[in-house]
Motif scaffolding. Structure first.
Motif, PDB file in Angstrom:
ATOM      1  N   LYS A  72       4.904 -34.153 -14.503  1.00  0.00           N
ATOM      2  CA  LYS A  72       4.736 -34.716 -13.158  1.00  0.00           C
ATOM      3  C   LYS A  72       6.107 -34.946 -12.556  1.00  0.00           C
ATOM      4  O   LYS A  72       6.970 -35.555 -13.180  1.00  0.00           O
ATOM      5  CB  LYS A  72       3.982 -36.045 -13.206  1.00  0.00           C
ATOM      6  N   PHE A  73       6.298 -34.453 -11.358  1.00  0.00           N
ATOM      7  CA  PHE A  73       7.535 -34.664 -10.622  1.00  0.00           C
ATOM      8  C   PHE A  73       7.306 -35.835  -9.674  1.00  0.00           C
ATOM      9  O   PHE A  73       6.397 -35.787  -8.845  1.00  0.00           O
ATOM     10  CB  PHE A  73       7.909 -33.397  -9.853  1.00  0.00           C
ATOM     11  N   MET A  74       8.122 -36.860  -9.797  1.00  0.00           N
ATOM     12  CA  MET A  74       7.923 -38.106  -9.056  1.00  0.00           C
ATOM     13  C   MET A  74       9.144 -38.414  -8.181  1.00  0.00           C
ATOM     14  O   MET A  74      10.265 -38.085  -8.550  1.00  0.00           O
ATOM     15  CB  MET A  74       7.686 -39.258 -10.025  1.00  0.00           C
ATOM     16  N   LYS A  75       8.896 -39.060  -7.041  1.00  0.00           N
ATOM     17  CA  LYS A  75       9.970 -39.527  -6.152  1.00  0.00           C
ATOM     18  C   LYS A  75       9.793 -41.020  -5.944  1.00  0.00           C
ATOM     19  O   LYS A  75       8.675 -41.499  -5.817  1.00  0.00           O
ATOM     20  CB  LYS A  75       9.912 -38.803  -4.813  1.00  0.00           C
ATOM     21  N   LYS A  81       6.077 -42.101  -6.969  1.00  0.00           N
ATOM     22  CA  LYS A  81       4.873 -41.450  -6.468  1.00  0.00           C
ATOM     23  C   LYS A  81       5.018 -39.943  -6.648  1.00  0.00           C
ATOM     24  O   LYS A  81       6.132 -39.416  -6.644  1.00  0.00           O
ATOM     25  CB  LYS A  81       4.686 -41.795  -4.985  1.00  0.00           C
ATOM     26  N   PRO A  82       3.904 -39.223  -6.802  1.00  0.00           N
ATOM     27  CA  PRO A  82       3.987 -37.767  -6.986  1.00  0.00           C
ATOM     28  C   PRO A  82       4.750 -37.109  -5.840  1.00  0.00           C
ATOM     29  O   PRO A  82       4.569 -37.447  -4.673  1.00  0.00           O
ATOM     30  CB  PRO A  82       2.526 -37.321  -6.996  1.00  0.00           C
ATOM     31  N   PHE A  83       5.628 -36.159  -6.210  1.00  0.00           N
ATOM     32  CA  PHE A  83       6.477 -35.489  -5.231  1.00  0.00           C
ATOM     33  C   PHE A  83       6.137 -34.012  -5.104  1.00  0.00           C
ATOM     34  O   PHE A  83       6.228 -33.422  -4.045  1.00  0.00           O
ATOM     35  CB  PHE A  83       7.942 -35.660  -5.652  1.00  0.00           C
ATOM     36  N   PHE A  84       5.774 -33.395  -6.185  1.00  0.00           N
ATOM     37  CA  PHE A  84       5.557 -31.957  -6.246  1.00  0.00           C
ATOM     38  C   PHE A  84       4.275 -31.747  -7.035  1.00  0.00           C
ATOM     39  O   PHE A  84       3.661 -32.704  -7.495  1.00  0.00           O
ATOM     40  CB  PHE A  84       6.785 -31.321  -6.939  1.00  0.00           C
ATOM     41  N   ILE A  85       3.876 -30.519  -7.227  1.00  0.00           N
ATOM     42  CA  ILE A  85       2.648 -30.260  -7.972  1.00  0.00           C
ATOM     43  C   ILE A  85       2.811 -30.686  -9.433  1.00  0.00           C
ATOM     44  O   ILE A  85       3.903 -30.629  -9.986  1.00  0.00           O
ATOM     45  CB  ILE A  85       2.241 -28.774  -7.899  1.00  0.00           C
ATOM     46  N   ASP A  86       1.725 -31.150 -10.029  1.00  0.00           N
ATOM     47  CA  ASP A  86       1.718 -31.473 -11.451  1.00  0.00           C
ATOM     48  C   ASP A  86       1.441 -30.190 -12.226  1.00  0.00           C
ATOM     49  O   ASP A  86       0.633 -29.359 -11.815  1.00  0.00           O
ATOM     50  CB  ASP A  86       0.628 -32.500 -11.773  1.00  0.00           C
ATOM     51  N   LEU A  87       2.137 -30.052 -13.334  1.00  0.00           N
ATOM     52  CA  LEU A  87       1.930 -28.899 -14.198  1.00  0.00           C
ATOM     53  C   LEU A  87       1.235 -29.357 -15.466  1.00  0.00           C
ATOM     54  O   LEU A  87       1.571 -30.398 -16.016  1.00  0.00           O
ATOM     55  CB  LEU A  87       3.267 -28.254 -14.570  1.00  0.00           C
ATOM     56  N   SER A  88       0.284 -28.587 -15.933  1.00  0.00           N
ATOM     57  CA  SER A  88      -0.388 -28.851 -17.194  1.00  0.00           C
ATOM     58  C   SER A  88      -0.700 -27.495 -17.807  1.00  0.00           C
ATOM     59  O   SER A  88      -1.347 -26.664 -17.170  1.00  0.00           O
ATOM     60  CB  SER A  88      -1.670 -29.644 -16.961  1.00  0.00           C
ATOM     61  N   TYR A  89      -0.197 -27.272 -19.008  1.00  0.00           N
ATOM     62  CA  TYR A  89      -0.410 -25.962 -19.593  1.00  0.00           C
ATOM     63  C   TYR A  89      -0.378 -26.020 -21.108  1.00  0.00           C
ATOM     64  O   TYR A  89       0.179 -26.923 -21.698  1.00  0.00           O
ATOM     65  CB  TYR A  89       0.615 -24.945 -19.067  1.00  0.00           C
ATOM     66  N   LYS A  99       6.235 -15.588 -17.802  1.00  0.00           N
ATOM     67  CA  LYS A  99       6.300 -15.177 -16.403  1.00  0.00           C
ATOM     68  C   LYS A  99       4.958 -15.278 -15.686  1.00  0.00           C
ATOM     69  O   LYS A  99       4.887 -15.113 -14.481  1.00  0.00           O
ATOM     70  CB  LYS A  99       6.882 -13.784 -16.293  1.00  0.00           C
ATOM     71  N   LYS A 100       3.921 -15.596 -16.417  1.00  0.00           N
ATOM     72  CA  LYS A 100       2.601 -15.770 -15.807  1.00  0.00           C
ATOM     73  C   LYS A 100       2.544 -17.069 -14.989  1.00  0.00           C
ATOM     74  O   LYS A 100       1.714 -17.197 -14.097  1.00  0.00           O
ATOM     75  CB  LYS A 100       1.530 -15.785 -16.911  1.00  0.00           C
ATOM     76  N   HIS A 101       3.429 -18.015 -15.291  1.00  0.00           N
ATOM     77  CA  HIS A 101       3.486 -19.302 -14.599  1.00  0.00           C
ATOM     78  C   HIS A 101       4.894 -19.491 -14.037  1.00  0.00           C
ATOM     79  O   HIS A 101       5.748 -20.093 -14.685  1.00  0.00           O
ATOM     80  CB  HIS A 101       3.151 -20.439 -15.565  1.00  0.00           C
ATOM     81  N   PRO A 102       5.175 -18.983 -12.818  1.00  0.00           N
ATOM     82  CA  PRO A 102       6.552 -18.966 -12.318  1.00  0.00           C
ATOM     83  C   PRO A 102       7.183 -20.346 -12.132  1.00  0.00           C
ATOM     84  O   PRO A 102       8.380 -20.509 -12.392  1.00  0.00           O
ATOM     85  CB  PRO A 102       6.456 -18.211 -10.991  1.00  0.00           C
ATOM     86  N   ILE A 103       6.437 -21.345 -11.720  1.00  0.00           N
ATOM     87  CA  ILE A 103       7.029 -22.676 -11.528  1.00  0.00           C
ATOM     88  C   ILE A 103       7.327 -23.314 -12.879  1.00  0.00           C
ATOM     89  O   ILE A 103       8.401 -23.889 -13.081  1.00  0.00           O
ATOM     90  CB  ILE A 103       6.117 -23.566 -10.662  1.00  0.00           C
ATOM     91  N   ALA A 104       6.415 -23.198 -13.820  1.00  0.00           N
ATOM     92  CA  ALA A 104       6.674 -23.720 -15.165  1.00  0.00           C
ATOM     93  C   ALA A 104       7.838 -22.967 -15.812  1.00  0.00           C
ATOM     94  O   ALA A 104       8.666 -23.570 -16.499  1.00  0.00           O
ATOM     95  CB  ALA A 104       5.422 -23.607 -16.027  1.00  0.00           C
ATOM     96  N   ILE A 154      10.995 -37.164 -13.782  1.00  0.00           N
ATOM     97  CA  ILE A 154      10.123 -36.144 -14.362  1.00  0.00           C
ATOM     98  C   ILE A 154       9.405 -36.815 -15.524  1.00  0.00           C
ATOM     99  O   ILE A 154      10.035 -37.234 -16.489  1.00  0.00           O
ATOM    100  CB  ILE A 154      10.925 -34.919 -14.850  1.00  0.00           C
ATOM    101  N   PHE A 155       8.098 -36.980 -15.395  1.00  0.00           N
ATOM    102  CA  PHE A 155       7.278 -37.605 -16.432  1.00  0.00           C
ATOM    103  C   PHE A 155       6.603 -36.487 -17.223  1.00  0.00           C
ATOM    104  O   PHE A 155       5.906 -35.664 -16.643  1.00  0.00           O
ATOM    105  CB  PHE A 155       6.204 -38.500 -15.826  1.00  0.00           C
ATOM    106  N   THR A 156       6.803 -36.470 -18.531  1.00  0.00           N
ATOM    107  CA  THR A 156       6.140 -35.476 -19.371  1.00  0.00           C
ATOM    108  C   THR A 156       5.280 -36.169 -20.420  1.00  0.00           C
ATOM    109  O   THR A 156       5.617 -37.252 -20.889  1.00  0.00           O
ATOM    110  CB  THR A 156       7.151 -34.541 -20.075  1.00  0.00           C
ATOM    111  N   GLU A 157       4.192 -35.521 -20.738  1.00  0.00           N
ATOM    112  CA  GLU A 157       3.265 -36.011 -21.763  1.00  0.00           C
ATOM    113  C   GLU A 157       2.987 -34.836 -22.698  1.00  0.00           C
ATOM    114  O   GLU A 157       2.602 -33.764 -22.243  1.00  0.00           O
ATOM    115  CB  GLU A 157       1.981 -36.484 -21.086  1.00  0.00           C
TER     116      GLU A 157
END
Length: 177
Positions: A72-75, A81-89, A99-104, A154-157
């Motif tokens: 989670k990208f936070m500002k 608070k969330p700033f950008f899209i959350d990634l979960s993979y 390369k299947k997930h360009p932002i990740a 940047i919050f990671t789990e």
């Protein structure tokens, strides 16, 4: 579907101003000490404006055959608070086809040279991020996405076998150059 975000990023690249990133805090929390523990979780200063982080994770139950990551990208704006899209993979699948997930993949490239998380499952060793310099985030991430000055996190789990094992939270300040 992924072409639209890439196109938007390309358009944004035309007017991007470069940023300076400085780490302000790092919090690592193991939720299961029998599974793993953090031997090192620290930020070190190189000089007044540049810092790097070190994370060393001692794994107690090996091998790790399944791994999920939530990012989670936070500002900071009266709280984070969330700033950008959350990634979960699924990290194992991601490592097989990055390369299947360009932002990740863009996020991963910012620390791939400083970690031993650079292969697919199974993981049969301790895990580390060694001397991740603030410049890595500057050159990889902020050059493509225009990010206004401010406090960010940047919050990671991290999960394995459908159980959340740890969280890592990286706090930083971004200044426009």
């Amino acid at each position: 579907m992924w072409r639209l975000p890439v196109f938007v990023l390309w358009i944004a690249l035309q007017s991007t101003s470069f940023s300076h990133v400085t780490f302000t805090n790092l919090k690592c929390s193991s939720l299961d000490d029998k599974f793993m523990e953090f031997a090192t979780c620290q930020i070190k200063a190189v000089n007044r404006s540049h810092k790097y982080l070190d994370i060393y994770t001692k794994m107690h139950q090996l091998p790790i055959n399944t791994a999920w990551v939530k990012v989670k990208f936070m500002k900071f704006d009266n709280g984070y608070k969330p700033f950008f899209i959350d990634l979960s993979y699924d990290a194992c699948k991601f490592m097989r086809n990055k390369k299947k997930h360009p932002i990740a993949f863009m996020f991963f490239r910012s620390f791939v040279n400083n970690t031993n998380l650079n292969h697919t499952c199974p993981y049969d060793h301790d895990i580390f991020v060694d001397k991740l310099y603030t410049g890595e985030l500057e050159t990889e991430f902020s050059r493509l996405i225009p990010i206004p000055s401010g406090d960010y996190a940047i919050f990671t789990e991290w999960s394995s076998e459908n159980t959340t094992r740890c969280t890592v939270r990286l706090y930083m300040k971004i200044f426009q150059k």
